[in-house]
Design an enzyme around this catalytic site. Structure first.
Site, short mmCIF file in Angstrom:
data_model
loop_
_atom_site.label_atom_id
_atom_site.label_comp_id
_atom_site.label_asym_id
_atom_site.label_seq_id
_atom_site.Cartn_x
_atom_site.Cartn_y
_atom_site.Cartn_z
N ARG A 105 -15.54 37.47 -45.49
CA ARG A 105 -17.32 37.09 -45.37
C ARG A 105 -17.83 37.61 -46.56
O ARG A 105 -19.00 37.49 -46.73
CB ARG A 105 -17.91 37.05 -44.24
CG ARG A 105 -17.12 36.05 -43.04
CD ARG A 105 -17.91 36.22 -41.89
NE ARG A 105 -16.99 35.92 -40.81
CZ ARG A 105 -16.80 34.78 -40.29
NH1 ARG A 105 -17.37 33.71 -40.85
NH2 ARG A 105 -16.02 34.39 -39.18
N ARG A 118 -19.61 42.18 -41.55
CA ARG A 118 -18.44 41.42 -40.85
C ARG A 118 -16.86 41.44 -41.47
O ARG A 118 -16.88 42.33 -42.44
CB ARG A 118 -18.86 40.06 -40.54
CG ARG A 118 -20.35 39.95 -39.89
CD ARG A 118 -20.64 38.40 -39.52
NE ARG A 118 -19.81 37.83 -38.61
CZ ARG A 118 -19.47 36.48 -38.33
NH1 ARG A 118 -20.42 35.61 -39.11
NH2 ARG A 118 -18.72 36.06 -37.57
N TYR A 136 -24.65 34.65 -33.65
CA TYR A 136 -25.37 33.98 -33.98
C TYR A 136 -26.89 33.63 -33.26
O TYR A 136 -27.68 33.06 -33.75
CB TYR A 136 -24.89 32.41 -34.55
CG TYR A 136 -23.64 32.56 -35.58
CD1 TYR A 136 -23.77 32.92 -36.61
CD2 TYR A 136 -22.21 32.28 -34.88
CE1 TYR A 136 -22.77 33.03 -37.66
CE2 TYR A 136 -21.09 32.41 -35.67
CZ TYR A 136 -21.59 32.67 -37.14
OH TYR A 136 -20.53 32.97 -37.94
N ASP A 138 -20.45 24.82 -58.05
CA ASP A 138 -20.67 23.89 -59.34
C ASP A 138 -21.92 23.03 -59.32
O ASP A 138 -22.73 22.73 -60.18
CB ASP A 138 -19.44 23.07 -59.67
CG ASP A 138 -18.37 24.10 -60.19
OD1 ASP A 138 -18.65 25.10 -60.41
OD2 ASP A 138 -17.22 23.58 -60.39
N PRO A 160 -20.99 23.72 -42.03
CA PRO A 160 -20.10 23.13 -41.13
C PRO A 160 -20.30 24.29 -39.74
O PRO A 160 -20.68 25.57 -39.80
CB PRO A 160 -18.55 23.45 -41.61
CG PRO A 160 -18.67 24.37 -42.89
CD PRO A 160 -20.05 23.91 -43.32
N ASN A 161 -20.37 23.72 -38.67
CA ASN A 161 -20.36 24.75 -37.18
C ASN A 161 -21.69 25.03 -37.07
O ASN A 161 -21.94 25.45 -35.94
CB ASN A 161 -19.26 25.44 -37.35
CG ASN A 161 -17.89 25.25 -37.39
OD1 ASN A 161 -17.38 24.22 -36.71
ND2 ASN A 161 -17.29 25.61 -38.41
N HIS A 215 -27.97 33.58 -44.43
CA HIS A 215 -26.79 33.48 -43.25
C HIS A 215 -27.82 34.05 -42.05
O HIS A 215 -28.55 35.19 -42.08
CB HIS A 215 -25.81 34.40 -43.72
CG HIS A 215 -25.23 34.02 -45.00
ND1 HIS A 215 -24.28 33.02 -44.86
CD2 HIS A 215 -25.09 34.23 -46.05
CE1 HIS A 215 -23.87 32.74 -46.04
NE2 HIS A 215 -24.16 33.42 -46.82
C1 DQA Z 1 -22.81 32.16 -41.72
C2 DQA Z 1 -21.85 33.13 -41.80
C3 DQA Z 1 -20.35 32.52 -42.16
O1 DQA Z 1 -19.62 33.58 -42.62
C4 DQA Z 1 -20.06 31.68 -41.33
O2 DQA Z 1 -18.65 30.95 -41.83
C5 DQA Z 1 -20.89 30.78 -40.54
C6 DQA Z 1 -22.28 31.18 -40.48
C7 DQA Z 1 -24.06 32.81 -40.85
O3 DQA Z 1 -25.16 32.01 -40.94
O4 DQA Z 1 -24.18 33.95 -40.35
O5 DQA Z 1 -20.70 29.53 -40.29
O6 DQA Z 1 -23.19 31.28 -42.81
#
Ligand code: DQA
Length: 145
Positions: A110, A106, A22, A86, A9-10, A99
């Site tokens: 996380r 962070r 990011y 799972d 997500p996102n 990541h």
């Molecule tokens: C992430 C790190 C996660 O904690 C966060 O929720 C993300 C991106 C990263 O690529 O740094 O959405 O996976």
């Protein structure tokens, strides 16, 4: 070798989403870098993103017999999803958790990954290069066989 890259997500918002954390690359930019590097080693890539936990679970399930490994940026689901853990366990394909940011540097929430114990390893904090390092890891692992 055939690898499945899954993005949670996102991550579709990369490029505009918190660029200080990011970076400025879009997911399409990242996909193109991965494809270029993979092509040099004859690695086939399928690259997908979903905001839906269940869709990611389904894709992991369907990967069995189709791919040699999975590179997974599960985004926020890393920290919450027993279902993803799972699925990785059930399917048994080597999976590398990645990541962009260094999750351990962070917020405390996380620091915990529910998927890490069932993954081959974790690559965190190298920005776009986390995606490329996972590819290198699979290439090295594959060569060891
Ligand atoms: C992430 C790190 C996660 O904690 C966060 O929720 C993300 C991106 C990263 O690529 O740094 O959405 O996976």
């Amino acid at each position: 070798m055939k690898l499945l890259y899954l993005n949670g997500p996102n991550l579709n918002l990369l490029g505009t989403r918190e660029p200080g954390v990011y970076g400025k690359a879009t997911l399409a930019d990242i996909e193109s870098l991965v494809r270029q590097r993979a092509a040099r080693s004859g690695v086939e890539i399928d690259f997908r993103q979903s905001n839906l936990e269940g869709e990611l679970v389904t894709w992991i399930q369907q990967a069995r017999g189709q791919f040699d490994g999975i590179v997974l940026n599960a985004a926020a689901y890393t920290h919450t999803s027993i279902a993803l853990r799972d699925a990785i366990s059930a399917v048994g394909l080597p999976t590398i958790e990645i990541h962009l940011s260094n999750v351990h540097a962070r917020e405390e929430f996380r620091h915990r990954s529910l998927i890490a114990p069932v993954c081959r390893g974790q690559i965190t904090g190298f920005g776009v290069n986390s995606y490329l390092l996972a590819l290198e890891a699979f290439i090295i692992d594959n060569g060891d066989k």
